[in-house]
Design a protein around this motif. Structure first.
Motif, PDB file in Angstrom:
ATOM      1  N   ASN A 126      -2.277   3.413   2.408  1.00 53.00           N
ATOM      2  CA  ASN A 126      -3.045   3.386   1.161  1.00 53.00           C
ATOM      3  C   ASN A 126      -3.815   2.078   0.986  1.00 53.00           C
ATOM      4  O   ASN A 126      -4.946   2.079   0.494  1.00 53.00           O
ATOM      5  N   THR A 169       0.820   3.533  -5.472  1.00 53.55           N
ATOM      6  CA  THR A 169       0.628   2.446  -4.502  1.00 53.55           C
ATOM      7  C   THR A 169       0.984   1.099  -5.121  1.00 53.55           C
ATOM      8  O   THR A 169       1.571   0.235  -4.455  1.00 53.55           O
ATOM      9  N   HIS A 226      -4.019   4.769  -8.659  1.00 57.69           N
ATOM     10  CA  HIS A 226      -3.291   4.000  -7.654  1.00 57.69           C
ATOM     11  C   HIS A 226      -1.913   3.550  -8.134  1.00 57.69           C
ATOM     12  O   HIS A 226      -1.315   2.650  -7.546  1.00 57.69           O
TER      13      HIS A 226
END
Length: 136
Positions: free
Chosen positions: A104, A27, A24
């Protein structure tokens, strides 16, 4: 204070958490940039400080993320004014980046809810009983 680990070095017991976080990175960078433009080391510090120092993303990992986000049009880069240490490259999130970030986050919240539901299965079961209710 939580145990410190980074995106490339961690204890074996932290492998799952580190893999989740590493997946991630883009993000996380978009989250920082959604608060306003920032330069590389400042993004690193924001991430580190948000976790109380428990998590740090390696510089090489961050710069790979910046390159991906630039290539995908999710952020744009520009050079700031010269400071004592030279010019800094700043990043800002684009409208496309905000849309991807929102998507996301929504996907993560759904995934987190599913994982939480599945992990609760183990907490509600009698350790000596199988799913069918019979003793193992």
């Amino acid at each position: 204070m939580p145990e410190k680990f980074d995106s490339d070095t961690f204890l074996a017991s932290d492998a799952f958490a580190a893999d989740l976080l590493r997946g991630h990175t883009d993000t996380i960078v978009l989250a920082v940039l959604s608060q306003g433009e920032s330069y590389g080391f400042e993004i690193f510090k924001t991430i580190r400080d948000a976790t109380g120092g428990a998590y740090e993303i390696k510089e090489a990992t961050l710069y790979a993320s910046y390159r991906r986000l630039l290539k995908d049009g999710l952020v744009e880069a520009f050079w700031g004014d010269e400071t004592q240490g030279g010019r800094r490259k700043y990043y800002r999130i684009t409208d496309a980046g905000r849309a991807v970030y929102g998507h996301n986050v929504q996907a993560w919240e759904i995934t987190r809810g599913l994982i939480d539901s599945l992990l609760r299965l183990g907490k509600s079961a009698d350790p000596g009983t199988s799913r069918s209710g019979r003793r193992s």
